[in-house]
Design a protein around this motif. Structure first.
Motif, PDB file in Angstrom:
ATOM      1  N   ASN A 196       0.807  -1.226   0.000  1.00  0.00           N
ATOM      2  CA  ASN A 196       0.000   0.000   0.000  1.00  0.00           C
ATOM      3  C   ASN A 196       0.843   1.280   0.000  1.00  0.00           C
ATOM      4  O   ASN A 196       0.599   2.209   0.772  1.00  0.00           O
ATOM      5  CB  ASN A 196      -0.957   0.008   1.203  1.00  0.00           C
ATOM      6  N   CYS A 197       1.823   1.301  -0.892  1.00  0.00           N
ATOM      7  CA  CYS A 197       2.635   2.517  -1.067  1.00  0.00           C
ATOM      8  C   CYS A 197       1.835   3.612  -1.744  1.00  0.00           C
ATOM      9  O   CYS A 197       2.090   4.800  -1.530  1.00  0.00           O
ATOM     10  CB  CYS A 197       3.868   2.207  -1.914  1.00  0.00           C
ATOM     11  N   LEU A 198       0.876   3.201  -2.577  1.00  0.00           N
ATOM     12  CA  LEU A 198       0.071   4.179  -3.319  1.00  0.00           C
ATOM     13  C   LEU A 198      -1.130   4.574  -2.470  1.00  0.00           C
ATOM     14  O   LEU A 198      -2.238   4.078  -2.646  1.00  0.00           O
ATOM     15  CB  LEU A 198      -0.390   3.583  -4.660  1.00  0.00           C
ATOM     16  N   SER A 199      -0.895   5.470  -1.535  1.00  0.00           N
ATOM     17  CA  SER A 199      -1.972   5.940  -0.664  1.00  0.00           C
ATOM     18  C   SER A 199      -1.875   7.450  -0.521  1.00  0.00           C
ATOM     19  O   SER A 199      -0.873   8.071  -0.889  1.00  0.00           O
ATOM     20  CB  SER A 199      -1.884   5.264   0.713  1.00  0.00           C
ATOM     21  N   LEU A 200      -2.915   8.050   0.024  1.00  0.00           N
ATOM     22  CA  LEU A 200      -3.023   9.511   0.059  1.00  0.00           C
ATOM     23  C   LEU A 200      -1.914  10.181   0.856  1.00  0.00           C
ATOM     24  O   LEU A 200      -1.563  11.330   0.582  1.00  0.00           O
ATOM     25  CB  LEU A 200      -4.384   9.912   0.635  1.00  0.00           C
ATOM     26  N   ASP A 201      -1.346   9.472   1.825  1.00  0.00           N
ATOM     27  CA  ASP A 201      -0.309  10.096   2.656  1.00  0.00           C
ATOM     28  C   ASP A 201       1.091   9.924   2.082  1.00  0.00           C
ATOM     29  O   ASP A 201       2.071  10.377   2.692  1.00  0.00           O
ATOM     30  CB  ASP A 201      -0.361   9.541   4.081  1.00  0.00           C
ATOM     31  N   PHE A 202       1.219   9.275   0.905  1.00  0.00           N
ATOM     32  CA  PHE A 202       2.515   9.086   0.239  1.00  0.00           C
ATOM     33  C   PHE A 202       3.602   8.631   1.234  1.00  0.00           C
ATOM     34  O   PHE A 202       4.568   9.348   1.486  1.00  0.00           O
ATOM     35  CB  PHE A 202       2.971  10.382  -0.450  1.00  0.00           C
ATOM     36  N   PRO A 203       3.440   7.453   1.811  1.00  0.00           N
ATOM     37  CA  PRO A 203       4.398   6.995   2.831  1.00  0.00           C
ATOM     38  C   PRO A 203       5.799   6.792   2.266  1.00  0.00           C
ATOM     39  O   PRO A 203       5.969   6.456   1.091  1.00  0.00           O
ATOM     40  CB  PRO A 203       3.802   5.655   3.294  1.00  0.00           C
ATOM     41  N   GLU A 204       6.800   7.008   3.094  1.00  0.00           N
ATOM     42  CA  GLU A 204       8.188   6.767   2.708  1.00  0.00           C
ATOM     43  C   GLU A 204       8.416   5.253   2.681  1.00  0.00           C
ATOM     44  O   GLU A 204       8.087   4.552   3.637  1.00  0.00           O
ATOM     45  CB  GLU A 204       9.135   7.413   3.723  1.00  0.00           C
ATOM     46  N   VAL A 205       8.979   4.765   1.576  1.00  0.00           N
ATOM     47  CA  VAL A 205       9.198   3.330   1.422  1.00  0.00           C
ATOM     48  C   VAL A 205      10.695   3.077   1.264  1.00  0.00           C
ATOM     49  O   VAL A 205      11.272   3.328   0.201  1.00  0.00           O
ATOM     50  CB  VAL A 205       8.431   2.773   0.196  1.00  0.00           C
ATOM     51  N   ALA A 206      11.321   2.590   2.322  1.00  0.00           N
ATOM     52  CA  ALA A 206      12.775   2.425   2.332  1.00  0.00           C
ATOM     53  C   ALA A 206      13.244   1.450   1.268  1.00  0.00           C
ATOM     54  O   ALA A 206      14.257   1.683   0.589  1.00  0.00           O
ATOM     55  CB  ALA A 206      13.234   1.955   3.719  1.00  0.00           C
ATOM     56  N   VAL A 207      12.517   0.361   1.083  1.00  0.00           N
ATOM     57  CA  VAL A 207      12.967  -0.659   0.125  1.00  0.00           C
ATOM     58  C   VAL A 207      12.886  -0.152  -1.309  1.00  0.00           C
ATOM     59  O   VAL A 207      13.717  -0.485  -2.153  1.00  0.00           O
ATOM     60  CB  VAL A 207      12.161  -1.958   0.306  1.00  0.00           C
ATOM     61  N   GLU A 208      11.894   0.712  -1.589  1.00  0.00           N
ATOM     62  CA  GLU A 208      11.782   1.281  -2.929  1.00  0.00           C
ATOM     63  C   GLU A 208      12.963   2.202  -3.221  1.00  0.00           C
ATOM     64  O   GLU A 208      13.544   2.177  -4.315  1.00  0.00           O
ATOM     65  CB  GLU A 208      10.460   2.046  -3.037  1.00  0.00           C
TER      66      GLU A 208
END
Length: 514
Positions: A196-208
């Motif tokens: 769920n990286c594609l969400s309104l809060d644009f979470p930081e994704v370390a692995v990406e």
């Protein structure tokens, strides 16, 4: 304190460094795209001076030199080789003499993050990986599973996010959105897990971020002598330190996913049922299917195989799709007539559909003009901008150039898409019509000319799946929204093994009224 210089370092300072600086000075004043072969340092200065715009420089240079040049690097650096965009050379290396041209040990070392996956291996290991993935991809149930995954991600994540952006009239980085979309999607398809990286809060994704960093570090290894990045790796400094940190992050992520999947299968007691899922009219994620195929191996070696296979699939199914979508939307947004024709085709075929509407797999196959637009975007901005090979035995290419064992052979896919001998004088223009026949069908172009999906036995297994995904996303967005590129957005390729935009694609989103 006096520092004692080694004889080699003293010679470098006394002779080589002044020569290197002089070569750079001359490079500044060269108006023609020529590589001068300097003593000791070879052709490296001209290359390094243009590394920030290496794709455009290569296209201009190779066009001017007939499509193939011999590159000579500094002495004792093993950077010598051939750079080519000649279709006959591509056909010869990738198909006619396939067995004599391999990835090789140096390639595997440079692309160490990929492990022993389908992109880096040769011979039996490559054949095993390819046959396994080919078997899985050919399952009708897999296409159904992928279609459902994409459909749900577009409907439940992408459309709501774009609605939110449109309602708030905010500027958004479309490349970042596609990055998140494809990351979620590939996690679903490969791992059976939606982060769920594609969400309104644009979470930081370390692995990406780690995946991106590893790819940039691999590109860096192609721009400096091997001894430089090997020394940096040993000392753990610069790009090599970044590479090591990135590898630790995504290895932790992948091995945790593999361990979790094994425990899940054991808990559910369905491990022995994996191999018969195709008989049940549904499909599991690729990791589950591959675990079924790897049952006979011990957990440690099996986990390493699964990790390498998963990483290669991530690069193939995430980064390349992000690149293709980003450049496609940039080209469409800056070519209103093309956008109008795509919308006209969609309206003519599916105008009766209610909004929001998402294409099915069968519907994607009817969009000929959109297919042409995608091919044009891939031609001008190939997601993988270069390919690397080496010869097993000495050989002579159709262009007359000699190749030797362990010497690099580079294909510039970016330059190839801009080669006048293949595409004509209008090769720099974005013209989807060049892919459409007089009868309204799709024009076939041999893979050794349209190299974006590789060629010969290594032709991309996911080509059809890529077109399906890109069409589903593109048609859904264009049918519902207008995409406007923000003025002042600096559009330039990044320096990585995957061709993304260095500064992203800043856009405004508005509702489309049709």
């Amino acid at each position: 304190m006096m520092i004692m210089l080694t004889p080699f370092l003293a010679m470098a300072i006394t002779f080589i460094l002044p020569l290197f600086l002089y070569a750079f000075y001359q490079t500044l004043h060269l108006k023609t795209p020529a590589f001068t072969n300097w003593p000791f340092i070879g052709m490296l200065p001209r290359f390094l001076w243009n590394v920030s715009r290496i794709h455009e420089f290569s296209a201009h240079f190779l066009n001017a030199k007939g499509g193939t040049v011999e590159f000579i690097g500094p002495w004792f650096t093993n950077m010598n080789g051939v750079i080519t965009i000649d279709p006959m050379n591509v056909h010869y290396i990738m198909s006619k003499s396939f067995d004599n041209f391999v990835k090789g040990d140096l390639f595997r070392e440079m692309f160490q993050a990929f492990g022993l996956g389908i992109f880096t291996t040769d011979s039996h290991e490559w054949k095993y990986s390819r046959n396994l993935l080919q078997y899985l991809f050919k399952q009708r149930s897999f296409e159904t599973y992928q279609e459902k995954a994409i459909h749900n991600k577009v409907e439940k994540s992408l459309i709501p996010l774009l609605n939110h952006v449109q309602q708030n009239e905010s500027t958004v980085d479309l490349q970042d959105i596609f990055n998140r979309f494809t990351f979620d999607n590939i996690c679903l398809i490969v791992l059976g897990n939606d982060p769920n990286c594609l969400s309104l809060d644009f979470p930081e994704v370390a692995v990406e971020k780690a995946f991106n960093q590893a790819e940039e570090s691999i590109f860096y290894r192609h721009t400096v002598p091997m001894c430089v990045w090997r020394l940096q790796r040993w000392l753990q400094i610069g790009e090599e330190k970044k590479m090591t940190k990135a590898c630790k992050v995504f290895d932790k992520f992948l091995f945790e996913c593999i361990s979790s999947k094994r425990k899940e299968l054991i808990k559910n007691g369905n491990k022995n049922e994996i191999n018969v899922v195709s008989e049940k009219n549904h499909h599991v994620d690729l990791l589950t299917a591959m675990i079924g195929e790897e049952e006979s191996k011990d957990d440690e070696s099996g986990d390493k195989f699964l990790r390498d296979a998963a990483f290669n699939l991530f690069v193939a199914g995430r980064d390349t799709i992000t690149s293709a979508l980003t450049w496609l939307f940039y080209l469409i947004a800056t070519h209103p007539l093309v956008e109008a024709k795509i919308l006209e085709e969609i309206k003519e075929l599916f105008g009766h559909k209610e909004k929001p509407w998402i294409l099915s797999v069968d519907e994607t196959k009817k969009l000929v003009y959109l297919h042409g637009a995608i091919c044009e975007a891939l031609r001008l901005f190939p997601p993988v901008p270069f390919e690397r090979k080496e010869a097993v035995k000495p050989d002579i290419l159709p262009s007359g150039h000699h190749v030797y064992p362990n010497a690099m052979i580079l294909f510039s896919l970016y330059a190839m898409g801009r080669y006048e001998d293949i595409w004509g004088k209008d090769c720099l223009e974005f013209k989807p019509e060049r892919w459409i026949s007089d009868r309204g069908g799709i024009v076939y172009v041999p893979s050794y000319k349209f190299f974006s999906f590789n060629a010969g036995p290594r032709t991309c297994l996911g080509r059809d799946l890529a077109f399906i995904q890109i069409k589903m996303v593109t048609a859904s967005i264009l049918w519902n929204y207008c995409v406007h590129v923000v003025e002042g957005n600096c559009i330039t390729p990044n320096l990585s093994i995957v061709l993304l935009m260095k500064h992203g694609l800043k856009v405004k989103i508005t509702k489309r009224e049709i």
